[in-house]
Design a protein around this motif. Structure first.
Motif, PDB file in Angstrom:
ATOM      1  N   LEU A 145       0.825  -1.209   0.000  1.00 31.09           N
ATOM      2  CA  LEU A 145       0.000   0.000   0.000  1.00 31.09           C
ATOM      3  C   LEU A 145       0.859   1.258   0.000  1.00 31.09           C
ATOM      4  O   LEU A 145       0.564   2.228  -0.713  1.00 31.09           O
ATOM      5  CB  LEU A 145      -0.922  -0.005   1.222  1.00 31.09           C
ATOM      6  CG  LEU A 145      -2.071  -1.017   1.203  1.00 31.09           C
ATOM      7  CD1 LEU A 145      -2.802  -1.021   2.538  1.00 31.09           C
ATOM      8  CD2 LEU A 145      -3.037  -0.693   0.060  1.00 31.09           C
ATOM      9  N   VAL A 146       1.942   1.244   0.792  1.00 33.66           N
ATOM     10  CA  VAL A 146       2.835   2.404   0.835  1.00 33.66           C
ATOM     11  C   VAL A 146       3.452   2.659  -0.536  1.00 33.66           C
ATOM     12  O   VAL A 146       3.515   3.804  -1.005  1.00 33.66           O
ATOM     13  CB  VAL A 146       3.934   2.198   1.898  1.00 33.66           C
ATOM     14  CG1 VAL A 146       5.034   3.247   1.748  1.00 33.66           C
ATOM     15  CG2 VAL A 146       3.342   2.262   3.295  1.00 33.66           C
ATOM     16  N   MET A 147       3.904   1.602  -1.189  1.00 35.28           N
ATOM     17  CA  MET A 147       4.564   1.754  -2.488  1.00 35.28           C
ATOM     18  C   MET A 147       3.604   2.185  -3.587  1.00 35.28           C
ATOM     19  O   MET A 147       3.997   2.864  -4.541  1.00 35.28           O
ATOM     20  CB  MET A 147       5.249   0.449  -2.879  1.00 35.28           C
ATOM     21  CG  MET A 147       6.421   0.067  -1.972  1.00 35.28           C
ATOM     22  SD  MET A 147       7.754   1.288  -1.988  1.00 35.28           S
ATOM     23  CE  MET A 147       8.443   1.039  -3.627  1.00 35.28           C
ATOM     24  N   ARG A 148       2.352   1.822  -3.456  1.00 34.62           N
ATOM     25  CA  ARG A 148       1.378   2.108  -4.510  1.00 34.62           C
ATOM     26  C   ARG A 148       0.609   3.414  -4.299  1.00 34.62           C
ATOM     27  O   ARG A 148       0.229   4.069  -5.269  1.00 34.62           O
ATOM     28  CB  ARG A 148       0.360   0.965  -4.624  1.00 34.62           C
ATOM     29  CG  ARG A 148       0.928  -0.326  -5.169  1.00 34.62           C
ATOM     30  CD  ARG A 148      -0.113  -1.435  -5.084  1.00 34.62           C
ATOM     31  NE  ARG A 148       0.393  -2.710  -5.568  1.00 34.62           N
ATOM     32  CZ  ARG A 148       0.326  -3.122  -6.830  1.00 34.62           C
ATOM     33  NH1 ARG A 148      -0.230  -2.360  -7.738  1.00 34.62           N
ATOM     34  NH2 ARG A 148       0.818  -4.291  -7.174  1.00 34.62           N
ATOM     35  N   ARG A 149       0.396   3.794  -3.033  1.00 36.35           N
ATOM     36  CA  ARG A 149      -0.597   4.837  -2.775  1.00 36.35           C
ATOM     37  C   ARG A 149      -0.087   6.029  -1.969  1.00 36.35           C
ATOM     38  O   ARG A 149      -0.887   6.875  -1.581  1.00 36.35           O
ATOM     39  CB  ARG A 149      -1.813   4.233  -2.056  1.00 36.35           C
ATOM     40  CG  ARG A 149      -2.503   3.145  -2.856  1.00 36.35           C
ATOM     41  CD  ARG A 149      -3.675   2.547  -2.088  1.00 36.35           C
ATOM     42  NE  ARG A 149      -4.335   1.482  -2.826  1.00 36.35           N
ATOM     43  CZ  ARG A 149      -5.307   1.685  -3.723  1.00 36.35           C
ATOM     44  NH1 ARG A 149      -5.730   2.903  -3.957  1.00 36.35           N
ATOM     45  NH2 ARG A 149      -5.854   0.658  -4.340  1.00 36.35           N
ATOM     46  N   THR A 150       1.199   6.084  -1.675  1.00 33.82           N
ATOM     47  CA  THR A 150       1.694   7.188  -0.860  1.00 33.82           C
ATOM     48  C   THR A 150       2.804   7.942  -1.581  1.00 33.82           C
ATOM     49  O   THR A 150       3.436   7.430  -2.512  1.00 33.82           O
ATOM     50  CB  THR A 150       2.232   6.695   0.495  1.00 33.82           C
ATOM     51  OG1 THR A 150       3.421   5.917   0.285  1.00 33.82           O
ATOM     52  CG2 THR A 150       1.198   5.840   1.220  1.00 33.82           C
TER      53      THR A 150
ATOM     54  N   LEU B  97       5.649   8.658  -0.275  1.00 36.40           N
ATOM     55  CA  LEU B  97       6.899   7.959   0.006  1.00 36.40           C
ATOM     56  C   LEU B  97       7.143   6.859  -1.015  1.00 36.40           C
ATOM     57  O   LEU B  97       8.274   6.672  -1.493  1.00 36.40           O
ATOM     58  CB  LEU B  97       6.860   7.366   1.418  1.00 36.40           C
ATOM     59  CG  LEU B  97       8.073   6.519   1.829  1.00 36.40           C
ATOM     60  CD1 LEU B  97       9.362   7.339   1.759  1.00 36.40           C
ATOM     61  CD2 LEU B  97       7.871   5.927   3.221  1.00 36.40           C
ATOM     62  N   GLY B  98       6.087   6.121  -1.349  1.00 38.37           N
ATOM     63  CA  GLY B  98       6.225   5.069  -2.343  1.00 38.37           C
ATOM     64  C   GLY B  98       6.626   5.613  -3.698  1.00 38.37           C
ATOM     65  O   GLY B  98       7.489   5.057  -4.386  1.00 38.37           O
ATOM     66  N   VAL B  99       6.018   6.716  -4.088  1.00 33.90           N
ATOM     67  CA  VAL B  99       6.378   7.353  -5.362  1.00 33.90           C
ATOM     68  C   VAL B  99       7.839   7.788  -5.349  1.00 33.90           C
ATOM     69  O   VAL B  99       8.577   7.606  -6.327  1.00 33.90           O
ATOM     70  CB  VAL B  99       5.454   8.556  -5.638  1.00 33.90           C
ATOM     71  CG1 VAL B  99       5.931   9.333  -6.864  1.00 33.90           C
ATOM     72  CG2 VAL B  99       4.015   8.089  -5.844  1.00 33.90           C
ATOM     73  N   ALA B 100       8.273   8.338  -4.223  1.00 38.44           N
ATOM     74  CA  ALA B 100       9.664   8.794  -4.110  1.00 38.44           C
ATOM     75  C   ALA B 100      10.633   7.624  -4.191  1.00 38.44           C
ATOM     76  O   ALA B 100      11.690   7.722  -4.837  1.00 38.44           O
ATOM     77  CB  ALA B 100       9.850   9.553  -2.800  1.00 38.44           C
ATOM     78  N   LEU B 101      10.300   6.502  -3.554  1.00 34.95           N
ATOM     79  CA  LEU B 101      11.175   5.333  -3.597  1.00 34.95           C
ATOM     80  C   LEU B 101      11.261   4.757  -5.003  1.00 34.95           C
ATOM     81  O   LEU B 101      12.331   4.352  -5.460  1.00 34.95           O
ATOM     82  CB  LEU B 101      10.684   4.273  -2.612  1.00 34.95           C
ATOM     83  CG  LEU B 101      10.911   4.594  -1.130  1.00 34.95           C
ATOM     84  CD1 LEU B 101      10.154   3.615  -0.239  1.00 34.95           C
ATOM     85  CD2 LEU B 101      12.406   4.548  -0.793  1.00 34.95           C
TER      86      LEU B 101
END
Length: 305
Positions: free
Chosen positions: A161-166, A168-172
């Motif tokens: 969820l973090v990688m797809r929807r936040t 922070l995920g976009v930044a990573l």
């Protein structure tokens, strides 16, 4: 082949896949951020020893798990410093840390437990989700697992969820594909990569603890047996996607379970062939024989401002 055998096989596959899923969850984030953390094997082995030593010293397996996860952080910090700050070759430094971890845990194990010790160490409890453990035939063998399996699945879902929807995920994702653009946006490439490697370290420590105090309840020299490399191969097999990586871990787990389940039904296959099966599948994955692989564009590439 009856339903009971299938249920036991599925349960064993999940048990063997669990440490791979824990380690690959962290490693996937590290690679998405552009750092190939080849020291996963060493971190898992260190976590296995430190978790076992902590559980033995305190008499509490949960405390052993916490110790195994947290004390691995300095190793992860060393890997991040070498890879991100010093811009050293990520493969060479990772393998070097793995060799160091093997020697250090072997020495520490012999000093603490004795050269041929088989001390039984407090282990993590097993748990079944309400209702699922009572299902006839499949409930006990499939769902009655070490509770760390379910915690790992929860972390896996949260990570997805973090990688797809936040943000922070976009930044990573971005720091592993176009780090210069991330730097120009005002975000710190160094901090993002350090954080990703440290998360990989914590998850690798948990994976090692699962083997020593979750599954076997003891520690033996080099007990991870290449599981860290399999976790990396699972990511390649899964084409750097979380769902596919989990599928690869389950496939490797099933291949490992076969060496114990086939003899029970009278199927006699050379033991050496069954032992090498997970690594053969990993080799196929790394060789690209399962389709085109699309790694993050900046993976293993050091960033210079």
């Amino acid at each position: 082949m009856n339903a009971e055998f299938v249920a036991v096989f599925v349960g064993s596959s999940i048990r063997f896949a669990a440490p791979l899923m824990l380690a690959s969850t962290g490693e996937l984030i590290s690679e998405r951020a552009g750092v190939l953390n080849m020291s996963v094997e060493g971190m898992m082995l260190s976590g296995a020893f430190l978790g076992a030593a902590g559980a033995w010293a305190t008499g509490n397996a949960a405390l052993g798990l916490a110790i195994g996860m947290l004390v691995v952080l300095p190793i992860a910090l060393l890997q991040a410093f070498l890879s991100v700050t010093l811009r050293a070759n990520q493969i060479v430094t990772g393998i070097g840390i793995n060799i160091l971890a093997l020697g250090a845990t072997t020495l520490a194990y012999r000093e603490l437990f004795g050269e041929r010790s088989s001390a039984v160490i407090p282990g993590l409890a097993r748990w079944s989700p309400p209702g699922l453990g009572a299902i006839p035939v499949i409930g006990e063998p499939v769902f009655h697992q070490v509770w760390l399996v379910y915690l790992g699945l929860a972390i896996l879902l949260a990570t997805s969820l973090v990688m797809r929807r936040t943000a922070l995920g976009v930044a990573l994702h971005a720091v592993g594909a176009a780090p210069r653009s991330v730097d120009q946006s005002g975000l710190s490439v160094t901090r993002l990569r350090y954080g990703a490697v440290l998360f990989s370290g914590v998850m690798s420590g948990a994976a090692g603890c699962f083997i020593s105090i979750g599954d076997i309840h003891t520690f033996t020299e080099g007990m991870t047996g290449g599981a860290g490399y399999l976790a990396i191969a699972a990511i390649i097999f899964g084409n750097w996607k979380i769902g596919r990586t989990v599928g690869a871990c389950l496939l490797f787990g099933a291949a490992s379970a076969l060496q114990f389940q086939l003899p029970l039904i009278g199927v006699h296959v050379p033991t050496a062939l069954l032992v090498m099966l997970p690594y053969l599948l990993a080799l196929i994955a790394v060789a690209g024989l399962i389709g085109r692989q699309t790694a993050p564009l900046a993976l293993t590439q050091p960033f210079r401002r």
